[in-house]
Design a protein around this motif. Sequence first.
Motif, mmCIF file in Angstrom:
data_model
loop_
_atom_site.group_PDB
_atom_site.id
_atom_site.type_symbol
_atom_site.label_atom_id
_atom_site.label_comp_id
_atom_site.label_asym_id
_atom_site.label_seq_id
_atom_site.Cartn_x
_atom_site.Cartn_y
_atom_site.Cartn_z
ATOM 1 N N VAL A 53 0.859 -1.188 0.000
ATOM 2 C CA VAL A 53 0.000 0.000 0.000
ATOM 3 C C VAL A 53 0.898 1.243 0.000
ATOM 4 N N ILE A 54 0.538 2.213 -0.827
ATOM 5 C CA ILE A 54 1.338 3.428 -0.991
ATOM 6 C C ILE A 54 0.861 4.499 -0.020
ATOM 7 N N TYR A 55 1.783 5.090 0.716
ATOM 8 C CA TYR A 55 1.484 6.269 1.529
ATOM 9 C C TYR A 55 1.855 7.475 0.673
ATOM 10 N N ALA A 56 0.831 8.158 0.147
ATOM 11 C CA ALA A 56 1.068 9.190 -0.874
ATOM 12 C C ALA A 56 1.551 10.520 -0.318
ATOM 13 N N LEU A 79 -5.383 -2.431 -5.284
ATOM 14 C CA LEU A 79 -4.320 -1.462 -5.019
ATOM 15 C C LEU A 79 -4.873 -0.283 -4.248
ATOM 16 N N LEU A 80 -4.011 0.305 -3.404
ATOM 17 C CA LEU A 80 -4.448 1.417 -2.565
ATOM 18 C C LEU A 80 -3.294 2.381 -2.320
ATOM 19 N N ALA A 81 -3.595 3.667 -2.479
ATOM 20 C CA ALA A 81 -2.660 4.732 -2.100
ATOM 21 C C ALA A 81 -3.397 5.636 -1.125
ATOM 22 N N THR A 82 -2.926 5.694 0.116
ATOM 23 C CA THR A 82 -3.598 6.487 1.139
ATOM 24 C C THR A 82 -3.049 7.909 1.198
ATOM 25 N N ARG A 83 -3.818 8.793 1.836
ATOM 26 C CA ARG A 83 -3.465 10.196 2.016
ATOM 27 C C ARG A 83 -3.072 10.845 0.674
ATOM 28 N N ALA A 105 -12.074 9.666 1.837
ATOM 29 C CA ALA A 105 -11.053 8.794 2.414
ATOM 30 C C ALA A 105 -9.637 9.229 2.045
ATOM 31 N N ARG A 106 -9.537 10.163 1.109
ATOM 32 C CA ARG A 106 -8.236 10.660 0.613
ATOM 33 C C ARG A 106 -7.399 9.506 0.068
ATOM 34 N N ALA A 107 -8.013 8.733 -0.827
ATOM 35 C CA ALA A 107 -7.345 7.530 -1.314
ATOM 36 C C ALA A 107 -7.553 7.324 -2.804
ATOM 37 N N VAL A 108 -6.469 6.917 -3.464
ATOM 38 C CA VAL A 108 -6.540 6.417 -4.835
ATOM 39 C C VAL A 108 -6.533 4.898 -4.737
#
Length: 252
Positions: A53-56, A79-83, A105-108
């Motif tokens: 998981v990506i921390y953006a 797939l998930l990218a948070t913030r 949720a501020r997520a891609v």
Amino acid sequence: MKKTDIAKILQAYKTGTLSEEDTVAKIAETPFEEMKFAAIDHHREIRQGMPEVIYAAGKTPEQVRDIFYSLYIHSKGNLLATRARREHYEKVLEKVPAAEYDELARAVYLDRDKSMVRDEQHQILILTAGTSDIPVAEEARLTAHLFGNSVKTYYDCGVAGIHRLFAHLSDIEKANVIIVIAGMEGALASVVGGLTDKPVIAVPTSVGYGASFKGVAALLSMLNSCATGVSVVNIDNGFGAGALASKINKLR
């Protein structure tokens, strides 16, 4: 690559349709990819059931795009990218047009398993004390959903109007894991912990006036809970709560 893919490779070798050299090559694919700005763990899906998981936050839109695309072509899972900001999302779309953005949720994210049948008998319940806690709750909800769980939410049912919480007692009793998200004094976690025999994951949020110290007051309150079975993750860490709830929920 998933564990099922490795099993298929070994079966192909066993039946003679795949040579020993090709079998070794497929299994020994580079476990991580070196970029100038990141080392991407492509074997995390094998170990944990979902790709890295990506921390953006702190990453440029271009960096998030390239990491997301690398995970996209090397994995089969969600797939998930948070913030993530909308600028991150717009860049990701250049290489992964099917990606989606959840602004709250501020997520891609990319949901490859939309047709997945989720186990309704093992459900994660998310409760928030107030409306201002919802962005953190939505990060937790989306994370748990992408990890393959059935998730139900009830928002704005904090102790200032505790009758709102009691209206959901039947779902609290049915849930397999409960995430409680609260700012201010963080009292909701203790109340819920005293109502259930299921694990409760408490998430303090940075919501509150000056003496809340941006979530520290709620954090300390939750850590000092007298209710049994309450664990605590970091301030505003909806992702951490969703991921932990998923691991607990899938224990059989």
